[in-house]
Design a protein around this motif. Structure first.
Motif, short mmCIF file in Angstrom:
data_model
loop_
_atom_site.label_atom_id
_atom_site.label_comp_id
_atom_site.label_asym_id
_atom_site.label_seq_id
_atom_site.Cartn_x
_atom_site.Cartn_y
_atom_site.Cartn_z
N GLY A 1 0.77 -1.24 0.00
CA GLY A 1 0.00 0.00 0.00
C GLY A 1 0.80 1.28 0.00
N VAL A 2 1.64 1.45 -1.01
CA VAL A 2 2.40 2.69 -1.19
C VAL A 2 2.28 3.07 -2.66
CG1 VAL A 2 4.62 3.84 -0.95
CG2 VAL A 2 4.01 1.99 0.63
N TYR A 3 1.93 4.34 -2.92
CA TYR A 3 1.75 4.84 -4.29
C TYR A 3 2.54 6.13 -4.48
CZ TYR A 3 -2.53 1.97 -4.05
OH TYR A 3 -3.42 0.95 -3.89
N GLY A 4 2.89 6.38 -5.73
CA GLY A 4 3.45 7.68 -6.09
C GLY A 4 2.58 8.32 -7.15
N TYR A 5 2.45 9.66 -7.08
CA TYR A 5 1.68 10.39 -8.09
C TYR A 5 2.43 11.66 -8.48
CZ TYR A 5 -1.92 8.35 -4.93
OH TYR A 5 -2.63 7.55 -4.08
N LYS A 6 2.47 11.95 -9.76
CA LYS A 6 2.81 13.30 -10.17
C LYS A 6 1.59 14.18 -9.92
CE LYS A 6 6.30 11.98 -13.56
NZ LYS A 6 6.69 11.96 -15.00
N ARG A 7 1.82 15.46 -9.70
CA ARG A 7 0.74 16.35 -9.30
C ARG A 7 -0.44 16.33 -10.26
NH1 ARG A 7 -0.82 20.65 -6.25
NH2 ARG A 7 1.01 20.58 -4.93
N HIS A 8 -0.18 16.35 -11.55
CA HIS A 8 -1.28 16.41 -12.52
C HIS A 8 -2.11 15.13 -12.47
CE1 HIS A 8 1.47 14.02 -15.07
NE2 HIS A 8 0.40 13.68 -15.75
N ALA A 9 -1.47 13.99 -12.19
CA ALA A 9 -2.22 12.73 -12.11
C ALA A 9 -3.12 12.71 -10.88
CB ALA A 9 -1.25 11.55 -12.08
N LEU A 10 -2.60 13.16 -9.76
CA LEU A 10 -3.41 13.20 -8.54
C LEU A 10 -4.59 14.14 -8.71
CD1 LEU A 10 -3.81 12.30 -5.63
CD2 LEU A 10 -2.29 14.15 -4.91
N ALA A 11 -4.38 15.27 -9.35
CA ALA A 11 -5.46 16.23 -9.56
C ALA A 11 -6.55 15.66 -10.47
CB ALA A 11 -4.91 17.53 -10.15
N ALA A 12 -6.16 14.78 -11.40
CA ALA A 12 -7.13 14.21 -12.34
C ALA A 12 -7.98 13.11 -11.72
CB ALA A 12 -6.39 13.65 -13.57
N TYR A 13 -7.49 12.47 -10.69
CA TYR A 13 -8.11 11.24 -10.18
C TYR A 13 -9.59 11.40 -9.80
CZ TYR A 13 -8.69 6.95 -7.45
OH TYR A 13 -9.15 5.74 -6.97
N PRO A 14 -10.00 12.43 -9.06
CA PRO A 14 -11.41 12.50 -8.65
C PRO A 14 -12.38 12.61 -9.82
CG PRO A 14 -10.06 13.97 -7.32
CD PRO A 14 -9.22 13.51 -8.45
N ASN A 15 -11.90 13.02 -10.98
CA ASN A 15 -12.78 13.19 -12.14
C ASN A 15 -12.78 11.98 -13.07
OD1 ASN A 15 -13.48 15.91 -11.43
ND2 ASN A 15 -11.45 16.53 -12.15
N LEU A 16 -12.02 10.95 -12.74
CA LEU A 16 -11.99 9.74 -13.55
C LEU A 16 -13.23 8.89 -13.27
CD1 LEU A 16 -8.25 8.66 -13.19
CD2 LEU A 16 -9.29 10.03 -15.01
N LYS A 17 -13.64 8.14 -14.26
CA LYS A 17 -14.84 7.30 -14.13
C LYS A 17 -14.61 6.17 -13.13
CE LYS A 17 -18.02 4.37 -16.79
NZ LYS A 17 -18.32 3.81 -18.13
N VAL A 18 -15.57 5.98 -12.23
CA VAL A 18 -15.54 4.87 -11.29
C VAL A 18 -16.24 3.68 -11.95
CG1 VAL A 18 -16.25 4.03 -9.02
CG2 VAL A 18 -15.57 6.43 -9.32
N THR A 19 -15.56 2.55 -12.05
CA THR A 19 -16.09 1.41 -12.79
C THR A 19 -16.54 0.29 -11.85
OG1 THR A 19 -13.94 0.33 -12.97
CG2 THR A 19 -14.52 1.94 -14.69
N GLN A 20 -17.23 -0.67 -12.44
CA GLN A 20 -17.72 -1.82 -11.68
C GLN A 20 -16.59 -2.57 -11.00
OE1 GLN A 20 -19.19 -5.10 -14.09
NE2 GLN A 20 -20.73 -5.63 -12.55
N GLU A 21 -15.47 -2.71 -11.69
CA GLU A 21 -14.36 -3.46 -11.14
C GLU A 21 -13.82 -2.82 -9.86
OE1 GLU A 21 -14.47 -4.28 -15.55
OE2 GLU A 21 -14.69 -2.53 -14.26
#
Length: 234
Positions: free
Chosen positions: A169-189
């Motif tokens: 449970g350790v992740y790395g994010y560039k700033r632009h990727a982290l900012a994009a995450y809440p707007n990404l589609k949440v899928t069934q999986e």
């Protein structure tokens, strides 16, 4: 601009283990143990929580608290903190973030360094894994990862048995990727597996990954607390 900060999401009301961040590990709350290890790396470290009992363990500049919103996972909490107007005076100075889950009391410097290293290549998101002990293969609390050698994550799941690596449970994010995450589609999986990293994969993002040595215990249940004490104080 500073380079990297560590973020530690810590939700008090864990569905599987309520109050988990404050569980006692040899006289110290688990979240404080994780924080102290992360802080020892020399990187600026912040705890992100929803509960004053956790927040009170840290100074104002070390902790971000939001008791008004429900976040589906730790990455959403990290994204909210990194864009919060009241906290951006601290988190606005970084272009990369390392998310260390608050139930990783045995997190190591190598895990953090490997996530940072992957972000230095072409990956906007990174994570780490280790060899899967046989006793973990059938444990639904243990997340399995399928990778393409040497450094590309293909899939994550709880129900995989007999194969896969042990995802940590350790992740790395560039700033632009982290900012994009809440707007990404949440899928069934993602909903079925309850794994936040599947949102990246299902929306076409690549996740860089690195192998690390790990001989620790993830705290997913009260039984894991007993295992941690047994392993550390035999």
């Amino acid at each position: 601009m500073k380079s990297t900060a560590i973020l530690i999401p810590a939700r008090y009301d864990s569905k599987r283990f309520p109050g988990k961040p404050l569980v006692d590990l040899n006289g110290k709350p688990m979240i404080k143990r994780v924080f102290d290890i992360c802080k020892s790396t020399g990187l600026d470290t912040y705890v992100l929580t929803d509960d004053m009992r956790i927040s009170n363990l840290f100074g104002e500049r070390q902790c971000w608290i939001d008791q008004t919103k429900e976040f589906a996972n730790g990455t959403e909490r990290c994204a909210a903190a990194a864009t919060d107007e009241n906290f951006i005076q601290y988190l606005g100075n970084y272009d990369r973030f390392i998310n260390v889950q608050g139930d990783m009391p045995d997190v190591t410097l190598e895990m953090i360094e490997k996530c940072i290293e992957q972000l230095s290549y072409n990956s906007a998101v990174s994570t780490v894994y280790t060899d899967m002990p046989e006793d973990k293969q059938n444990d639904p609390n243990t997340v399995k990862m399928i990778s393409a050698y040497p450094s590309k994550a293909l899939w994550f799941g709880r129900g995989l048995t007999g194969y896969g690596e042990w995802h940590l449970g350790v992740y790395g994010y560039k700033r632009h990727a982290l900012a994009a995450y809440p707007n990404l589609k949440v899928t069934q999986e993602e909903n079925i597996e309850q794994l936040e990293q599947l949102r990246w994969l299902k929306n076409g993002w690549q996740i860089g990954c690195s192998s690390v040595y790990y001989n620790g215990v993830e705290i997913n249940s009260p039984e894991d607390v007993d295992e941690w004490h047994t392993k550390n104080f035999q």
